[in-house]
Design an enzyme around this catalytic site. Structure first.
Site, PDB file in Angstrom:
ATOM      1  N   THR A 129       0.850  -1.193   0.000  1.00 36.63           N
ATOM      2  CA  THR A 129       0.000   0.000   0.000  1.00 36.63           C
ATOM      3  C   THR A 129       0.886   1.244   0.000  1.00 36.63           C
ATOM      4  O   THR A 129       1.836   1.341   0.763  1.00 36.63           O
ATOM      5  CB  THR A 129      -0.916  -0.009   1.239  1.00 36.63           C
ATOM      6  OG1 THR A 129      -1.722  -1.184   1.165  1.00 36.63           O
ATOM      7  CG2 THR A 129      -1.802   1.224   1.284  1.00 36.63           C
ATOM      8  N   CYS A 187      37.436   7.146  11.733  1.00 41.10           N
ATOM      9  CA  CYS A 187      36.929   7.124  13.103  1.00 41.10           C
ATOM     10  C   CYS A 187      35.479   7.574  13.191  1.00 41.10           C
ATOM     11  O   CYS A 187      34.800   7.269  14.157  1.00 41.10           O
ATOM     12  CB  CYS A 187      37.766   8.021  13.995  1.00 41.10           C
ATOM     13  SG  CYS A 187      39.414   7.377  14.248  1.00 41.10           S
TER      14      CYS A 187
END
Lengths: 392, 125
Positions: free
Chosen positions: A237, A325
């Protein structure tokens, strides 16, 4: 505390007009567009209008727009959808080495499944060479995928030159325009692309809104099967409020693009000049002119990106970095590796993406703070101390 | 950005023992920019104790906080005590590190140990 968001590439706020357009479809017009009764009518109409608006942004017909829940899904759909539909024709796919992971990872999966993948190199500014593409295409090639703009370094490809090569060889061309749509002029006819991905959350539309343009004659297999929503290419849907939001965001983007792009490019250039003036040993990455108007990518030499990000965050300045990092996987950006940026410069990379809310007065604040923070981190950087002693 | 403890943020914002000791008794370097972190420890030794410890670090928030904490903990320790300082001790003193940042704590103690080994080698030769 003063807050300056320069990470609009990560998310844009919802335009109030977009929200207003969406709300009725969460409240009174909640019906299912597939319903045969009256409740389905309004949502069905709204979806048709949204398709038109999205099509208009890129010069496509409404029937060629397929709604998805993310640019990642649209990219997956293009790559896997074509691969599944064209397997008998060939099993070779060409893409650039600086594509988004939603292109690269599906390609890796296909490779395990027997496909052959060629990733094209890019030059130092992030451009794919048309000659290189021509040499990569074989009679087995079923798809070429090269992003219109790179979201990280901001480089805009010469798409026309690339699609001309693919067209001459009869190979469908997909472009991921998630970073570019609404920021640079895109016309699918003029560009000669067969598939195009765009996203609403870069355009002041809702998150979870995106679309895939599928040109005439392109054969795809669905990723999700079930009902015959989206011409049978995506079951489930439809998310009407979000689709309506995407349509409205696309309409506003199309109407305001030129002015917004011009003013933000000027602001971005001001930021670049100011940073170069105040922060020593700063390097600007990507292409000097062929770039997204709201994107600036730099490397702050001798320091690491996450430390920069944390200090900037404490100063209320929000940016991103391609440092290892800062990534969950602890890998530095594949884009920066592909343009040949040395690892220490990739670690110290910062990405600024401006937005409608960006202001002139933010520029001096940001460059002042970055200058202060760079100095602070360089004072403890072995690379910088080494440079002071020995030079480069 | 990862979720760091207050202790990590404290050491990141105001790191202690930053610098390079001139005429250091031992120097230890670990890491490289490719992996994202690089640390250089310099030590001053007196009567088998670490009289002074300083660091230079290229790296993320965790790497800077770890360096600061290692130097702080090691100062005043005997060399044997400092050699026994583990990555776990450092992470614990910082009230923990995010899982994917634990490798940063390894580098800190490693750099310190290298500096001590460097000192001992110089003594032996």
């Amino acid at each position: 505390m003063r807050e300056v968001n320069l990470d609009y590439g990560a998310a844009t706020p919802l335009d109030p007009a977009v929200l207003e357009a969406m709300l009725p479809y969460m409240r009174e017009h909640y019906g299912n567009p597939s319903s045969g009764h009256s409740l389905g009518q309004k949502p069905r109409q709204a979806m048709a209008e949204a398709r038109e608006k999205v099509g208009r942004l890129i010069g496509a017909k409404p029937g060629q727009i397929l709604f998805t829940a993310s640019a990642s899904e649209a990219n997956n759909m293009a790559v896997k959808g074509i691969a599944a539909a064209s397997r008998k024709k060939g099993t070779h796919i060409v893409a650039s080495s600086i594509e988004h992971f939603s292109i690269l990872n599906p390609l890796k999966t296909l490779e395990k499944d027997g496909f052959r993948i060629t990733l094209l190199p890019v030059d130092e500014q992030g451009l794919v060479d048309a000659g290189e593409l021509e040499r990569a295409i074989t009679p087995e090639t079923i798809l070429v995928s090269v992003a219109a703009a790179n979201a990280e370094i901001g480089t805009l490809q010469d798409l026309k030159a690339l699609t001309a090569v693919a067209k001459a060889k009869g190979v469908p061309f997909h472009t991921d325009a998630a970073a570019a749509a609404g920021w640079v002029p895109l016309d699918v006819q003029d560009l000669g692309v067969d598939l195009l991905t765009l996203a609403g959350d870069q355009l002041y539309g809702p998150k979870g809104s995106a679309a895939l343009y599928v040109g005439q004659g392109v054969r795809l297999r669905p990723l999700v099967e079930g009902g015959i929503q989206e011409r049978g290419l995506r079951a489930g849907t439809e998310n009407i409020p979000v689709i309506v939001g995407l349509g409205e965001a696309a309409r506003i983007a199309a109407e305001t693009r030129e002015e917004r792009a011009q003013s933000l490019a000027a602001l971005r250039d001001g930021l670049k000049e100011s940073l170069l003036k105040h922060v020593p040993h700063l390097r600007v990455n990507g292409h000097p002119t062929r770039r997204l108007p709201h994107n600036l990518h730099v490397s702050v030499e001798f320091v690491e990106g996450e430390a920069l990000l944390m200090h900037l965050d404490m100063a209320g300045i929000y940016v991103s970095s391609g440092s290892s990092c800062t990534s969950q996987a602890l890998k530095s950006s594949h884009v920066l590796a592909a343009i040949g940026l040395p690892p220490e410069l990739a670690q110290g990379s910062l990405l600024f993406t401006l937005g409608r809310e960006s202001r002139e007065e933010d520029v001096s604040y940001v460059s002042g703070e970055l200058a202060r923070i760079a100095q602070l981190l360089r004072a403890m950087s072995p690379l910088y101390q080494n440079f002071l002693k020995k030079g480069r | 950005m990862p979720e760091y403890s207050e202790k990590v943020m404290e050491h990141f914002k105001s790191p202690k023992n930053v610098g390079e000791i001139a005429g250091a008794d031992g120097v230890g370097e670990v890491g490289n920019p490719v992996c994202g972190d690089m640390m250089k420890f310099t030590i001053k030794v007196k009567d088998d104790r670490l009289e002074d410890v300083k660091f230079l670090t290229f790296g993320c928030g965790a790497a800077i906080a770890v360096s600061s904490m290692v130097a702080e903990m090691a100062k005043g320790m005997t060399l044997d005590e400092a050699m026994k300082l583990t990555n776990k001790d450092v992470a614990k003193a910082l009230d923990g590190l995010p899982g994917n940042k634990m490798h940063c704590s390894n580098l800190g103690a490693d750099a310190l140990h290298k500096a001590i080994e460097d000192y001992r080698q110089k003594q032996a030769s």
